[in-house]
Design an enzyme around this catalytic site. Structure first.
Site, mmCIF file in Angstrom:
data_model
loop_
_atom_site.group_PDB
_atom_site.id
_atom_site.type_symbol
_atom_site.label_atom_id
_atom_site.label_comp_id
_atom_site.label_asym_id
_atom_site.label_seq_id
_atom_site.Cartn_x
_atom_site.Cartn_y
_atom_site.Cartn_z
ATOM 1 N N ASP A 1 118.566 132.385 -24.904
ATOM 2 C CA ASP A 1 117.516 133.166 -25.826
ATOM 3 C C ASP A 1 116.773 132.751 -27.031
ATOM 4 O O ASP A 1 116.110 133.177 -27.879
ATOM 5 C CB ASP A 1 118.782 134.164 -26.617
ATOM 6 C CG ASP A 1 118.903 134.841 -25.885
ATOM 7 O OD1 ASP A 1 117.749 135.606 -24.822
ATOM 8 O OD2 ASP A 1 120.133 134.966 -25.723
HETATM 9 C C1 BGC Z 1 121.423 133.647 -30.510
HETATM 10 C C2 BGC Z 1 121.706 133.322 -29.563
HETATM 11 C C3 BGC Z 1 122.156 134.998 -28.855
HETATM 12 C C4 BGC Z 1 120.565 135.438 -29.348
HETATM 13 C C5 BGC Z 1 121.250 136.947 -29.128
HETATM 14 C C6 BGC Z 1 120.785 134.366 -31.113
HETATM 15 O O1 BGC Z 1 120.377 134.253 -32.471
HETATM 16 O O2 BGC Z 1 120.962 131.812 -31.112
HETATM 17 O O3 BGC Z 1 123.026 132.308 -28.331
HETATM 18 O O4 BGC Z 1 121.781 134.947 -27.146
HETATM 19 O O5 BGC Z 1 120.583 135.705 -30.928
HETATM 20 O O6 BGC Z 1 120.944 137.850 -29.640
HETATM 21 C C1 NOJ Z 2 124.445 133.843 -25.834
HETATM 22 C C2 NOJ Z 2 124.232 135.008 -24.624
HETATM 23 O O1 NOJ Z 2 124.552 136.060 -24.958
HETATM 24 C C3 NOJ Z 2 123.382 134.199 -23.658
HETATM 25 O O2 NOJ Z 2 122.882 135.533 -23.279
HETATM 26 C C4 NOJ Z 2 122.330 133.059 -23.787
HETATM 27 O O3 NOJ Z 2 121.995 132.921 -22.180
HETATM 28 C C5 NOJ Z 2 123.115 132.488 -24.545
HETATM 29 N N1 NOJ Z 2 123.445 133.197 -25.911
HETATM 30 C C6 NOJ Z 2 121.482 131.446 -25.046
HETATM 31 O O4 NOJ Z 2 121.207 131.233 -25.080
#
Ligand code: BGC
Ligand code: NOJ
Length: 826
Positions: free
Chosen positions: A493
């Site tokens: 993400d």
């Molecule tokens: C986080 C990710 C997460 C995303 C979802 C980010 O700030 O680092 O792990 O998947 O937010 O909103």
């Molecule tokens: C948490 C999110 O829930 C997941 O969808 C994502 O793949 C990971 N973070 C890695 O960014």
């Protein structure tokens, strides 16, 4: 590596509990109550909150996030010695008295806290009965002293949330004027907004006659007092306060005298109830809650024999669910996680996605499309019917172009407009989830199920068309190298190649400032290849061979693009950025190698059987550059500064989260890759590095619960290397479960039947497993007869060719499988 040798408890594998032996765990160590509609989060000191279905929109009790002392909110119980005036909390919080004895047993769907103080033993068991929308707290008090009668007062207290947890925390100008309750006998009814559009209420009931009660927070606590020193408890007298606005609470006051050695049980119920909209009030036309339908329920569960029976049913429920896959291996951490905790965590992620944990507030994110599809891989064998329903819900939030809403709200099941779509990996996960469902169940009818797009009536097509459109979505969005365009982001993400954000606080996830027609993702390419191959396998299974070939061709073309444009010499590249420059390449100054493509390309079969040796090389490079004693970090070198063109990934300080943290979600992809390539020792070694039970003895480094996976462990660039964060709701649950059960132990559902193809450590003499698959119980005994992973199978005593057990004739429910693993010596 930071050293730490402190434990805060131990595993009781017999009872399937983790036993916490001191209350001051590094963080609140939590558990979940509830399996269906009503859920509670409960910490080892009775903290947390509960809700009906949706942690934001139907929140029963209030919770303060990010507060000090950690976790002041919750299920409060106070005891007061009426003779001496001494006050304590039997669950330690919020008074933090110096208890003589304390244990908290977190079990499957229940928690028991037991303590002793001043000669009084308190034992409180919390759980949510199956099929009910309430929590039961069963408190037993025992006078341990010989010869002294004890005179006690007991006070309960919960703070009601005004339903919408976001509004509750922010809209004070309204909310401080609307709180309303009713108190009848020993039940406190919370009815804020019931006068208007709500037809639901909360109640807090007690089995004992009350000496008094309170429903107004300030009256209960006293002005400027905290929960650790309520004036009412200190004085030993309730105020019988009726709340009008401000902060509604529920507190019961009970008196009890305990003869030496005597015990008393007191039961509390904290529940949610809905009345038919036309029958909300009693008498009709009044403003008084109609309590006729809820009262029998309350009476039922207040009787301890009924509560006890409900508890036994809950235990049996979990025995049934976990019974679908039980293993016995030479390694205790493997057994414990597979047989109990990892499977349990998979069910919790099934229920809650990423909505409510002590790291997810329950007010923000709904159910993730990508997340929920992956979670399914870990629970489909326990609740196939619910997996089916979940797939159909998810598919109904798909958009007509094959893309998907990134999230949906569980209460409405509608896509979340604030986040929208455009996370270009999302659609592929649906295919992978459906394939897993089909392999587990053999239920092809799901493919013909009519499912709408964006929940619009009239837009239905069979599910198979949704899958088809998912593939098309990617094919219609290819970049300059023929690789998929990334959109907002892919699995990672935080790799935001089209964002270019310079505004403080702006969302990296949703801001788009570039046209998005150049940045390409190798991760989506690998996912596509994998998904197209699954589609081919589905088509083949259904006898559609021409179509299968078409999918194979699509997969081959994409694999060729990956091979041509994403091989960096010793590993797979991660992406091309907006300017067409490489990400995750030796040419980069930082972020030269990423974990995701090394794992996913191998899972997709790219570079595996083609003599190129690329998969092997990618695995070796990943271990060399990313390996740490705490698992493989996400990329290296960590980004030391903010890169406008990379986005959120470089916003994190080095070693945290996506900026080179150990992601417990992507680690299992490497374990699977290692297993696929035949390296059992490597796969299992990597498995143990992040296995929470194996990390129990470094609990003061790891800090999160030793019984569940956390999303992330701080990487080697972080000052707190080894420290876990974001426990419970993470794709790490499903993927670690899949890696160990299906690829290392090798007990794997396929379209044709259950496959047994273990890739276990050389030193293991074997293992046994019991796996329920399509209604048949397979008892599997694997014996190592030599080195390597070659496998010979005997099914009910008869030798079968290959590694797939043919489906038994209808009516047969038990099959014995014996497996000889390895090449016999000499
Ligand atoms: C986080 C990710 C997460 C995303 C979802 C980010 O700030 O680092 O792990 O998947 O937010 O909103
Ligand atoms: C948490 C999110 O829930 C997941 O969808 C994502 O793949 C990971 N973070 C890695 O960014």
């Amino acid at each position: 590596m930071r050293e730490g040798r402190v434990r805060y408890g131990y595993f009781d594998d017999e009872t399937r509990e983790y036993v916490i032996t001191r209350p001051d765990t590094p963080l609140p160590w939590i558990n979940y109550l509830g399996c269906e509609d009503f859920f509670g989060l409960i910490s080892n000191t009775g903290g947390g909150y509960c809700f009906y279905r949706d942690a934001r929109l139907r929140r029963l009790t209030r919770y303060r996030y990010n507060t000090t002392p950690a976790e002041a909110g919750g299920r409060h119980l106070y005891l007061r010695d009426r003779d001496t005036g001494q006050v304590w909390a039997p669950t330690w919080q919020p008074t933090r008295s110096n208890l003589d004895q304390y244990t908290c047993r977190h079990g499957l769907g229940y928690t028991v806290v037991r303590s002793e103080y001043l000669g009084i033993r308190a034992n409180v068991r919390y759980f949510v009965p199956l099929g009910a929308t309430l929590e039961i707290w069963q408190l037993t008090l025992t006078n341990l002293s010989s010869g002294v009668e004890r005179h006690l007062a007991l006070f309960s207290a919960v703070e009601f949330c005004l339903w919408d947890a976001w509004d509750d925390a922010t809209n004070l100008q309204r909310n401080l004027s609307i709180g309303e309750v009713e108190v009848v006998d020993n039940v406190i009814y919370h009815k804020t907004e019931y006068r208007e559009r709500r037809n639901h209420l909360a109640y807090f009931a007690c089995s004992e006659p009350l000496v008094g009660f309170d429903t107004q927070r300030e009256a209960f606590l006293g002005p400027y007092h905290g929960w650790h020193e309520p004036e009412t408890v200190q004085r030993g007298q309730s105020r019988n306060s009726m709340v009008h606005g401000w902060a509604p609470v529920g507190s019961h006051h009970i008196q009890l005298d305990l003869a030496p050695g005597a015990s008393r049980q007191i039961t509390f119920l904290l529940g949610y109830h809905e009345n038919p909209p036309a029958d909300k009030f009693d008498p009709p036309g009044s403003q008084t809650i109609n309590k006729r339908s809820v009262q029998p329920l309350i009476a039922h569960y207040l009787r301890s024999e009924n509560a006890d029976a409900a508890f036994l049913e809950l235990r049996a429920h979990w025995d049934r669910l976990l019974g679908n896959c039980q293993v016995s291996t030479p390694d205790v951490h493997t057994d414990r996680m597979v047989n109990i905790w990892n499977a349990y965590q998979c069910m919790v992620t099934f229920n809650l996605s990423r909505s409510a944990s002590f790291f997810e507030t329950g007010v923000g994110r709904g159910m993730g499309f990508r997340d929920s599809n992956q979670d399914l891989l870990g629970f489909v064998h326990m609740v196939p019917a619910r997996a089916r329903a979940r797939i159909l819900d998810l598919a109904a939030t798909q958009l007509p172009d094959g893309g998907a809403y990134h999230q949906y709200q569980p209460l409405t099941k509608r896509g979340n407009d604030a986040v929208g779509g455009g996370f270009n990996d999302d659609p592929q996960w649906l295919i992978l989830a459906v394939a897993a469902y089909l392999k587990e169940t053999g239920d092809a009818t799901i493919l013909d199920e009519p499912v709408s797009y964006n929940n619009l009536p009239g837009s239905e097509t069979p599910l198979r068309e949704h899958l088809e459109r998912a593939l098309r979505y990617t094919l219609e969005r290819l970049g300059p190298h023929g690789l998929p365009l990334i959109g907002h982001a892919d699995w990672n993400d935080c790799l935001n190649l089209n964002t270019f954000s310079t505004t403080p606080g702006e969302s990296f996830q949703t801001t788009v400032s570039r046209d998005g027609r150049t940045a390409e993702s190798v991760v989506i390419a690998a996912l596509f290849v994998w998904a197209a191959r699954e589609m081919a396998a589905i088509a083949c299974w259904q006898g559609h061979h021409k179509q299968a070939q078409a999918y194979q061709d699509q997969a081959a073309r994409m694999a060729a693009a990956v091979t041509a444009h994403a091989w960096d010499g010793a590993w797979w590249m991660r992406a091309y950025d907006h300017f067409g420059s490489k990400v995750g390449s030796h040419e980069c100054e930082e972020g030269r190698i990423y974990i995701e493509p090394q794992g996913l390309c191998t899972l997709a079969g790219i570079g595996v059987d083609d003599e190129s040796g690329r998969a092997e090389q990618a695995l070796a490079s990943a271990r060399q550059h990313l390996g740490t004693p705490h698992g493989l970090v996400l990329q290296q070198p960590a980004y030391s500064r903010y890169y406008l063109h990379l986005g959120e990934i470089s916003s994190y300080p080095p070693g945290y989260k996506e900026n080179a943290g150990v992601f417990c979600h992507s680690n299992p992809w490497m374990m699977i890759a290692a297993a696929l390539l035949g390296h059992g020792d490597v796969a299992h070694e990597d498995y143990l590095r992040i296995n929470p039970s194996a990390r129990e003895e470094i609990s003061d480094v790891h800090r999160c619960e030793p019984y569940v996976y956390a999303q992330m462990i701080a990487g080697r660039d972080a000052p707190t290397h080894g420290e876990a964060k974001n426990s419970w709701l993470t794709g790490a649950a499903a993927w670690n479960y899949v890696a160990i059960t299906q690829w290392i132990l090798g007990v794997r559902p396929t379209f044709e039947g259950l496959q047994i193809a273990p890739v276990i450590p050389e030193s293991w003499a074997g293992f046994s497993a019991r796996r329920v698959f399509r209604g048949v119980t397979y008892s599997i005994a694997v014996e190592r007869v030599g080195k390597g992973n070659a496998c010979r199978l005997w099914v009910d005593g008869k030798r079968v060719q290959g590694t797939i057990i043919p489906l038994p004739p209808a009516g047969e429910t038990a099959v014995e499988v014996s497996v000889k693993l390895g090449e016999p010596q000499g």
